[in-house]
Design a protein around this motif. Structure first.
Motif, PDB file in Angstrom:
ATOM      1  N   SER A   1      49.129 -41.137  36.538  1.00 14.83           N
ATOM      2  CA  SER A   1      49.086 -42.156  35.495  1.00 14.83           C
ATOM      3  C   SER A   1      48.696 -43.484  36.135  1.00 14.83           C
ATOM      4  O   SER A   1      48.830 -43.673  37.334  1.00 14.83           O
TER       5      SER A   1
ATOM      6  N   ARG B   1      47.902 -40.228  23.189  1.00 12.65           N
ATOM      7  CA  ARG B   1      46.988 -41.320  22.848  1.00 12.65           C
ATOM      8  C   ARG B   1      47.737 -42.579  23.216  1.00 12.65           C
ATOM      9  O   ARG B   1      48.673 -42.961  22.508  1.00 12.65           O
TER      10      ARG B   1
ATOM     11  N   TRP C   1      42.114 -46.030  27.675  1.00 13.16           N
ATOM     12  CA  TRP C   1      42.510 -44.814  28.387  1.00 13.16           C
ATOM     13  C   TRP C   1      41.431 -44.503  29.398  1.00 13.16           C
ATOM     14  O   TRP C   1      40.339 -44.053  29.045  1.00 13.16           O
ATOM     15  N   ILE C   2      41.715 -44.804  30.661  1.00 12.56           N
ATOM     16  CA  ILE C   2      40.769 -44.612  31.750  1.00 12.56           C
ATOM     17  C   ILE C   2      41.429 -43.719  32.786  1.00 12.56           C
ATOM     18  O   ILE C   2      42.554 -43.986  33.210  1.00 12.56           O
TER      19      ILE C   2
ATOM     20  N   ALA D   1      41.453 -33.582  25.849  1.00  9.44           N
ATOM     21  CA  ALA D   1      41.854 -34.886  25.304  1.00  9.44           C
ATOM     22  C   ALA D   1      41.842 -34.816  23.787  1.00  9.44           C
ATOM     23  O   ALA D   1      41.042 -34.108  23.186  1.00  9.44           O
TER      24      ALA D   1
ATOM     25  N   VAL E   1      35.578 -38.185  24.670  1.00  7.68           N
ATOM     26  CA  VAL E   1      35.659 -38.613  26.062  1.00  7.68           C
ATOM     27  C   VAL E   1      34.286 -39.073  26.538  1.00  7.68           C
ATOM     28  O   VAL E   1      33.293 -38.367  26.372  1.00  7.68           O
TER      29      VAL E   1
ATOM     30  N   ALA F   1      35.550 -48.995  27.269  1.00  6.05           N
ATOM     31  CA  ALA F   1      36.841 -48.323  27.084  1.00  6.05           C
ATOM     32  C   ALA F   1      37.875 -49.283  26.502  1.00  6.05           C
ATOM     33  O   ALA F   1      38.669 -48.900  25.642  1.00  6.05           O
TER      34      ALA F   1
ATOM     35  N   ALA G   1      39.390 -48.924  22.625  1.00 12.92           N
ATOM     36  CA  ALA G   1      40.732 -48.380  22.869  1.00 12.92           C
ATOM     37  C   ALA G   1      41.257 -47.698  21.615  1.00 12.92           C
ATOM     38  O   ALA G   1      41.135 -48.223  20.513  1.00 12.92           O
TER      39      ALA G   1
ATOM     40  N   LYS H   1      38.256 -42.004  25.391  1.00  9.35           N
ATOM     41  CA  LYS H   1      38.875 -41.960  26.708  1.00  9.35           C
ATOM     42  C   LYS H   1      37.729 -41.990  27.715  1.00  9.35           C
ATOM     43  O   LYS H   1      36.721 -41.296  27.533  1.00  9.35           O
TER      44      LYS H   1
ATOM     45  N   VAL I   1      36.573 -41.057  31.434  1.00  4.26           N
ATOM     46  CA  VAL I   1      36.933 -40.216  32.574  1.00  4.26           C
ATOM     47  C   VAL I   1      35.829 -40.351  33.622  1.00  4.26           C
ATOM     48  O   VAL I   1      34.660 -40.084  33.334  1.00  4.26           O
TER      49      VAL I   1
END
Length: 150
Positions: free
Chosen positions: A7, A27, A39-40, A55, A59, A82, A86, A90, A92
């Protein structure tokens, strides 16, 4: 045995509170004001399925390399997207040198290569760097197109 996704801490753009955001589940929302958080996450071959394909929202995948100048330039623009989106996407990040199987799977021929996945299915793809406004428009168009009935 693969390591579990980590995290990260993120500051809420609404109230300023620092929050812990998991890499793989949920979420993310601010624990104080309940605003959506950006969410990165980072992923590799062992956890891409959990972090990206499972997810609960679309993404944006950044397939990049540490030696790539345009990749380093586009990184902050992707983080801005991102933040701006928000609760809707997400982000990634995948280092292709550490995850060559993912680079092969997604047929990466140039970096950065950007994908938008919806439930694990590629709905948009582009290679090369762009500004945050251009990237945001591209992501929003991909989301709109995927929501249209076929």
């Amino acid at each position: 045995m693969s390591a579990s996704p980590v995290s990260h801490t993120v500051r809420c753009g609404t109230c300023g509170r620092t929050n812990r955001v998991p890499a793989a589940q949920g979420r993310p929302r601010c624990g104080n004001c309940r605003a959506p958080l950006p969410w990165i996450a980072e992923a590799g071959g062992s956890d891409f399925g959990t972090v990206a394909e499972q997810a609960g929202l679309p993404v944006l995948v950044d397939l990049w390399a540490t030696w790539c100048g345009p990749c380093r330039m586009v990184g902050p623009a992707l983080e801005k997207v991102a933040n701006d989106l928000a609760g809707r996407i997400k982000l990634v990040k995948v280092d292709i040198d550490k995850s060559p199987a993912l680079a092969r799977r997604f047929e990466v021929q140039a970096v950065p290569t950007l994908l938008v996945l919806d439930r694990g299915r590629t709905i948009a793809r582009q290679a090369g760097a762009a500004s945050a406004p251009v990237l945001r428009q591209w992501v929003e168009q991909a989301l709109t197109d995927s929501a249209q009935p076929a």
